[in-house]
Design an enzyme around this catalytic site. Structure first.
Site, mmCIF file in Angstrom:
data_model
loop_
_atom_site.group_PDB
_atom_site.id
_atom_site.type_symbol
_atom_site.label_atom_id
_atom_site.label_comp_id
_atom_site.label_asym_id
_atom_site.label_seq_id
_atom_site.Cartn_x
_atom_site.Cartn_y
_atom_site.Cartn_z
ATOM 1 N N ASP A 92 0.810 -1.222 0.000
ATOM 2 C CA ASP A 92 0.000 0.000 0.000
ATOM 3 C C ASP A 92 0.841 1.268 0.000
ATOM 4 O O ASP A 92 2.051 1.219 0.209
ATOM 5 C CB ASP A 92 -0.963 -0.002 1.210
ATOM 6 C CG ASP A 92 -0.275 -0.404 2.513
ATOM 7 O OD1 ASP A 92 0.965 -0.397 2.572
ATOM 8 O OD2 ASP A 92 -0.989 -0.728 3.477
ATOM 9 N N ASP A 134 -6.870 -1.650 14.173
ATOM 10 C CA ASP A 134 -8.281 -1.877 13.845
ATOM 11 C C ASP A 134 -8.475 -3.221 13.134
ATOM 12 O O ASP A 134 -9.533 -3.491 12.578
ATOM 13 C CB ASP A 134 -8.826 -0.733 12.965
ATOM 14 C CG ASP A 134 -8.133 -0.644 11.602
ATOM 15 O OD1 ASP A 134 -7.200 -1.437 11.341
ATOM 16 O OD2 ASP A 134 -8.529 0.220 10.792
ATOM 17 N N HIS A 167 -6.802 -4.305 10.499
ATOM 18 C CA HIS A 167 -6.630 -4.303 9.036
ATOM 19 C C HIS A 167 -5.405 -5.090 8.590
ATOM 20 O O HIS A 167 -4.436 -5.234 9.323
ATOM 21 C CB HIS A 167 -6.586 -2.872 8.471
ATOM 22 C CG HIS A 167 -5.385 -2.057 8.833
ATOM 23 N ND1 HIS A 167 -5.396 -0.678 8.805
ATOM 24 C CD2 HIS A 167 -4.123 -2.398 9.206
ATOM 25 C CE1 HIS A 167 -4.203 -0.218 9.136
ATOM 26 N NE2 HIS A 167 -3.410 -1.242 9.390
ATOM 27 N N GLU A 177 -9.554 -1.439 5.539
ATOM 28 C CA GLU A 177 -10.119 -0.976 6.801
ATOM 29 C C GLU A 177 -11.424 -1.706 7.102
ATOM 30 O O GLU A 177 -12.002 -2.358 6.215
ATOM 31 C CB GLU A 177 -10.351 0.532 6.705
ATOM 32 C CG GLU A 177 -9.072 1.319 6.427
ATOM 33 C CD GLU A 177 -8.069 1.300 7.579
ATOM 34 O OE1 GLU A 177 -7.768 0.207 8.118
ATOM 35 O OE2 GLU A 177 -7.553 2.366 7.935
HETATM 36 P P1 PGA Z 1 2.482 -1.364 12.687
HETATM 37 O O1 PGA Z 1 1.290 -1.379 11.647
HETATM 38 O O2 PGA Z 1 3.456 -2.395 12.204
HETATM 39 O O3 PGA Z 1 3.062 0.020 12.616
HETATM 40 O O4 PGA Z 1 1.902 -1.695 14.027
HETATM 41 C C1 PGA Z 1 0.787 -2.609 11.248
HETATM 42 C C2 PGA Z 1 -0.258 -2.423 10.172
HETATM 43 O O5 PGA Z 1 -0.882 -1.362 10.105
HETATM 44 O O6 PGA Z 1 -0.452 -3.377 9.395
#
Ligand code: PGA
Length: 271
Positions: free
Chosen positions: A66, A141, A143, A148
């Site tokens: 992404d 969350d 994801h 999302e």
């Molecule tokens: P993070 O994010 O590694 O910064 O905790 C994980 C994600 O959003 O997939």
């Protein structure tokens, strides 16, 4: 699903990097799906060390999950002023290893034709023969990539609006230190879809820290739901490895069972 629980972040990262290096050695032109975020930084650090000790990545092809929409890499700025995921990959992995820049793909957040770009990205993944190993974190969350809550579990690469929790999390982790105001953060991203991710032949999901414990338990053991898109891990038909540290594993109902299975696999030589 293989659930591997390590004592801490460093051993989780080391395990993940060893797995990735194994795939690169078996198939030097493998296609890796790469992720950004705090979680995989240690894995990339280990891969860089392995490269310095001789691991050759010159034929590896990569596709990132992404990128923020409207955002692109700007190498004239210091790293902490450039929050693009392209910059993250450059700083945390690509500039330290011998992946051919032509073989590394990151969604173009500055495209003028998002729909056309997303279609092209999907086609490029297909042309490359599909993804051999997709590396994933998990968002607060729930994801995967920027899929999302409410994203279809069949979704493809597209533009997605970021959830309030993702905006809050990423503001704290990345944007605040650059002096960017919360309301100036990008609110959209280009993301591979859950359907795209599920086509990877192998999936390796990483999580660490107590702040991920609840969402990890929901993703691995809760009901399948588009409200927590990482529950799609339960749908994948290929090989899945979930690598956790003790803290992120702490709320799993089956924790003791997963530990017992890991020990039995060692005993039976099934690792
Ligand atoms: P993070 O994010 O590694 O910064 O905790 C994980 C994600 O959003 O997939």
């Amino acid at each position: 699903m293989d659930i591997v629980i390590k004592d801490n972040y460093d051993s989780m990262s080391n395990y993940a990097a060893q797995k990735i290096a194994g795939i690169i050695k078996d198939k030097p032109d493998c296609v890796l799906g790469l992720a950004t975020g705090g979680t995989p930084i240690g894995t990339y650090r280990e891969l860089i060390k392995m490269h310095q000790q001789g691991l050759d990545l010159s034929a590896v092809r990569t596709f990132n999950l992404d990128e923020y929409f409207g955002v692109g890499i700007d190498l004239t700025k210091p790293y902490d002023q450039d929050q693009s995921y392209a910059r993250f990959m450059h700083e945390e992995l690509l500039k330290h290893v011998n992946i051919n820049p032509q073989n590394s793909h990151i969604p173009d957040g500055r495209t003028n034709d998002p729909a056309g770009f997303c279609k092209w990205y999907e086609e490029e993944i297909k042309k490359a023969g599909g993804i051999d190993l997709q590396l994933l974190g998990i968002g607060g969350d729930g994801h995967w990539a920027f899929n999302e809550p409410g994203s279809s579990l069949m979704s493809r690469t597209r533009i997605e609006a970021l959830s309030k929790q993702t905006l809050d999390d990423n503001y704290e982790s990345f944007y605040k230190k650059a002096g960017v105001k919360r309301e100036q953060m990008p609110h959209f991203a280009i993301t591979m879809g859950i359907g795209t991710i599920l086509e990877a032949r192998n999936i390796m999901m990483l999580a660490n820290g107590s702040q991920k414990a609840d969402v990890v338990a929901l993703a691995l053991e809760g009901p399948l739901t588009s409200q927590i898109t990482a529950t799609a891990v339960q749908l994948h038909s290929g090989a899945i490895t979930v690598v956790l540290d003790n803290e992120s594993a702490s709320k799993l109902k089956g924790l003791q069972h997963y530990r017992d299975v890991a020990n039995l696999k060692k005993e039976y030589g099934l690792e």
